[in-house]
Design a protein around this motif. Structure first.
Motif, PDB file in Angstrom:
ATOM      1  N   THR A  72       0.859  -1.185   0.000  1.00  0.00           N
ATOM      2  CA  THR A  72       0.000   0.000   0.000  1.00  0.00           C
ATOM      3  C   THR A  72       0.889   1.227   0.000  1.00  0.00           C
ATOM      4  N   LEU A  73       0.687   2.116  -0.973  1.00  0.00           N
ATOM      5  CA  LEU A  73       1.425   3.369  -1.016  1.00  0.00           C
ATOM      6  C   LEU A  73       0.653   4.390  -0.199  1.00  0.00           C
ATOM      7  N   ASN A  74       1.262   4.861   0.858  1.00  0.00           N
ATOM      8  CA  ASN A  74       0.601   5.772   1.777  1.00  0.00           C
ATOM      9  C   ASN A  74       0.671   7.224   1.278  1.00  0.00           C
ATOM     10  N   PRO A  75      -0.225   8.081   1.762  1.00  0.00           N
ATOM     11  CA  PRO A  75      -0.230   9.488   1.319  1.00  0.00           C
ATOM     12  C   PRO A  75       1.092  10.215   1.545  1.00  0.00           C
ATOM     13  N   ASP A  76       1.862   9.805   2.554  1.00  0.00           N
ATOM     14  CA  ASP A  76       3.134  10.478   2.826  1.00  0.00           C
ATOM     15  C   ASP A  76       4.281   9.916   1.994  1.00  0.00           C
ATOM     16  N   GLY A  77       3.969   8.996   1.061  1.00  0.00           N
ATOM     17  CA  GLY A  77       4.989   8.453   0.179  1.00  0.00           C
ATOM     18  C   GLY A  77       5.688   7.213   0.694  1.00  0.00           C
ATOM     19  N   THR A  78       5.337   6.748   1.886  1.00  0.00           N
ATOM     20  CA  THR A  78       5.914   5.520   2.423  1.00  0.00           C
ATOM     21  C   THR A  78       5.106   4.321   1.948  1.00  0.00           C
ATOM     22  N   LEU A  79       5.656   3.129   2.184  1.00  0.00           N
ATOM     23  CA  LEU A  79       4.971   1.894   1.827  1.00  0.00           C
ATOM     24  C   LEU A  79       4.567   1.129   3.071  1.00  0.00           C
ATOM     25  N   SER A  80       3.385   0.525   3.017  1.00  0.00           N
ATOM     26  CA  SER A  80       2.994  -0.467   4.017  1.00  0.00           C
ATOM     27  C   SER A  80       3.188  -1.837   3.374  1.00  0.00           C
ATOM     28  N   ARG A  81       3.999  -2.672   4.012  1.00  0.00           N
ATOM     29  CA  ARG A  81       4.339  -3.986   3.488  1.00  0.00           C
ATOM     30  C   ARG A  81       3.662  -5.037   4.350  1.00  0.00           C
ATOM     31  N   ASN A  82       2.995  -5.984   3.737  1.00  0.00           N
ATOM     32  CA  ASN A  82       2.226  -6.992   4.463  1.00  0.00           C
ATOM     33  C   ASN A  82       3.164  -8.042   5.056  1.00  0.00           C
ATOM     34  N   PRO A  83       3.346  -8.071   6.376  1.00  0.00           N
ATOM     35  CA  PRO A  83       4.284  -9.029   6.972  1.00  0.00           C
ATOM     36  C   PRO A  83       3.844 -10.478   6.819  1.00  0.00           C
ATOM     37  N   ALA A  84       2.556 -10.702   6.602  1.00  0.00           N
ATOM     38  CA  ALA A  84       2.065 -12.069   6.429  1.00  0.00           C
ATOM     39  C   ALA A  84       2.532 -12.660   5.101  1.00  0.00           C
ATOM     40  N   VAL A  85       2.885 -11.797   4.152  1.00  0.00           N
ATOM     41  CA  VAL A  85       3.331 -12.248   2.835  1.00  0.00           C
ATOM     42  C   VAL A  85       4.840 -12.404   2.791  1.00  0.00           C
ATOM     43  N   TYR A  86       5.550 -11.440   3.398  1.00  0.00           N
ATOM     44  CA  TYR A  86       7.010 -11.424   3.326  1.00  0.00           C
ATOM     45  C   TYR A  86       7.590 -12.076   4.573  1.00  0.00           C
ATOM     46  N   LEU A  87       7.644 -13.410   4.523  1.00  0.00           N
ATOM     47  CA  LEU A  87       8.029 -14.203   5.680  1.00  0.00           C
ATOM     48  C   LEU A  87       9.518 -14.065   5.976  1.00  0.00           C
ATOM     49  N   THR A  88       9.848 -14.108   7.261  1.00  0.00           N
ATOM     50  CA  THR A  88      11.233 -14.034   7.693  1.00  0.00           C
ATOM     51  C   THR A  88      11.575 -15.263   8.523  1.00  0.00           C
ATOM     52  N   VAL A  89      12.870 -15.491   8.697  1.00  0.00           N
ATOM     53  CA  VAL A  89      13.340 -16.643   9.453  1.00  0.00           C
ATOM     54  C   VAL A  89      14.458 -16.191  10.374  1.00  0.00           C
ATOM     55  N   GLU A  90      14.522 -16.769  11.561  1.00  0.00           N
ATOM     56  CA  GLU A  90      15.539 -16.392  12.535  1.00  0.00           C
ATOM     57  C   GLU A  90      16.874 -17.040  12.207  1.00  0.00           C
ATOM     58  N   ALA A  91      17.945 -16.413  12.671  1.00  0.00           N
ATOM     59  CA  ALA A  91      19.283 -16.977  12.520  1.00  0.00           C
ATOM     60  C   ALA A  91      19.440 -18.188  13.434  1.00  0.00           C
ATOM     61  N   THR A  92      20.427 -19.037  13.130  1.00  0.00           N
ATOM     62  CA  THR A  92      20.685 -20.246  13.917  1.00  0.00           C
ATOM     63  C   THR A  92      22.150 -20.254  14.366  1.00  0.00           C
ATOM     64  N   PRO A  93      22.490 -19.441  15.382  1.00  0.00           N
ATOM     65  CA  PRO A  93      23.895 -19.319  15.794  1.00  0.00           C
ATOM     66  C   PRO A  93      24.387 -20.450  16.689  1.00  0.00           C
TER      67      PRO A  93
END
Length: 336
Positions: free
Chosen positions: A21-42
């Motif tokens: 979503t492109l916000n009125p102030d020019g920033t983006l809202s990114r859907n965290p449910a779509v862009y999955l992340t994974v933790e490091a395994t130290p």
């Protein structure tokens, strides 16, 4: 390509396609449910062939890096002569998406570290449009300075700082190129980190005039032209078009800094495929570097699509062979 054979662009909403979503102030809202992340395994007791840990780069910018260490290094790499090559990696995402802990980036770095083998430092950078270019380039070079002076145990013990390569995928390939140009002018400042070359994996470039591959592949579902255009609109400096040097490496006959890349004896490999709308720009860059006297080779396969090596195991394994040969061979002729 004749006018009769040029496909017509599909009507695509790139924001909807990417769940943005492109916000009125020019920033983006990114859907965290779509862009999955994974933790490091130290934890060395973790049953994984490659360990990973996060380290800060610049807390004031919230930039960080993730180090990948093949488990075998813990057992077999005590003597300095056996240290592993160091690959500094920049992730893709069109300058507007992803991070070092995005699952596709994490898995890709794990596989490269295991297959080469090598120590990988996947470095983050600030995203556009909140931080337009050259912010990502600034962060990429800052990471090199941080790495070269790091006391991090995994780097000091296991990474060969004298055998370093910059690598990036898509927008990360663009970043590796521009960070490399800058780094070539400050080689003494970066010691003991000694860069030997660039690995540009499907680097993200374009221009105002459409290339043949942009026209042929404009409607491919994985990375259509409308998405690429949107990413450039959000990431280039305000008011700039796609013939800005950040986007089009051919502008004004190419960067004058390529003479430094040549004089330092760096080698470059550019990896792409014919199904990617970016491939013609990548081939142009190979030709440009050849004309400038840079030792470069292009590896372009039939078919495929943008990011194919992130999803196709057989394609990925073929690329690992190319990278391994590139790192180990003083001459690029073996890759041709």
């Amino acid at each position: 390509m004749s006018a009769q054979t040029v496909p017509q662009p599909l009507v695509i909403d790139p924001f909807k396609l990417l769940h943005l979503t492109l916000n009125p102030d020019g920033t983006l809202s990114r859907n965290p449910a779509v862009y999955l992340t994974v933790e490091a395994t130290p934890d060395p007791n973790h049953p994984t062939p490659v360990l990973s840990k996060d380290i800060p780069i610049n807390p004031s910018k919230s930039t960080r890096a993730r180090i990948y260490l093949p488990r075998q290094a813990l057992d077999f790499l005590s003597p300095p002569a056996t240290k592993l090559p160091l690959i500094v990696y920049y992730h893709g995402g069109g300058f507007i998406l992803s991070s070092v802990d995005s699952i596709y980036c994490h898995d890709f770095c794990v596989n490269i570290a295991a297959e080469i083998p090598a120590v990988i430092v996947s470095t983050g950078y600030r995203l556009a449009p909140e931080h337009r270019l050259p912010a990502a380039y600034d962060d990429a070079v800052e990471a090199l300075y941080s790495i070269k002076s790091s006391s991090e145990d995994w780097l000091v013990k296991y990474a060969d700082f004298s055998n370093c390569f910059l690598m990036g995928t898509s927008a990360g390939g663009n970043i590796a190129y521009h960070a490399g140009l800058r780094a070539a002018t400050v080689v003494d400042e970066l010691l003991p980190l000694r860069i030997r070359g660039l690995i540009l994996h499907q680097p993200f470039f374009s221009g105002v005039q459409r290339s043949g591959s942009e026209l042929r592949n404009m409607n491919v579902p994985v990375f259509p032209l409308a998405v690429a255009d949107m990413m450039w609109d959000l990431s280039l400096p305000a008011g700039a078009d796609r013939d800005h040097e950040f986007c089009n490496p051919m502008v004004e006959g190419g960067s004058k800094l390529l003479v430094k890349v040549k004089s330092e004896g760096w080698r470059v490999v550019i990896i792409g495929c014919e199904g990617d709308l970016l491939v013609d720009r990548q081939k142009e860059l190979v030709k440009l570097m050849e004309e400038k006297g840079v030792e470069v080779v292009g590896h372009f396969t039939v078919g495929g699509y943008h990011g194919v090596e992130l999803l196709d195991v057989s394609r990925a394994k073929a690329m690992y062979v190319i990278i391994k040969d590139f790192l180990s061979s003083p001459k690029l002729a073996t890759l041709a």
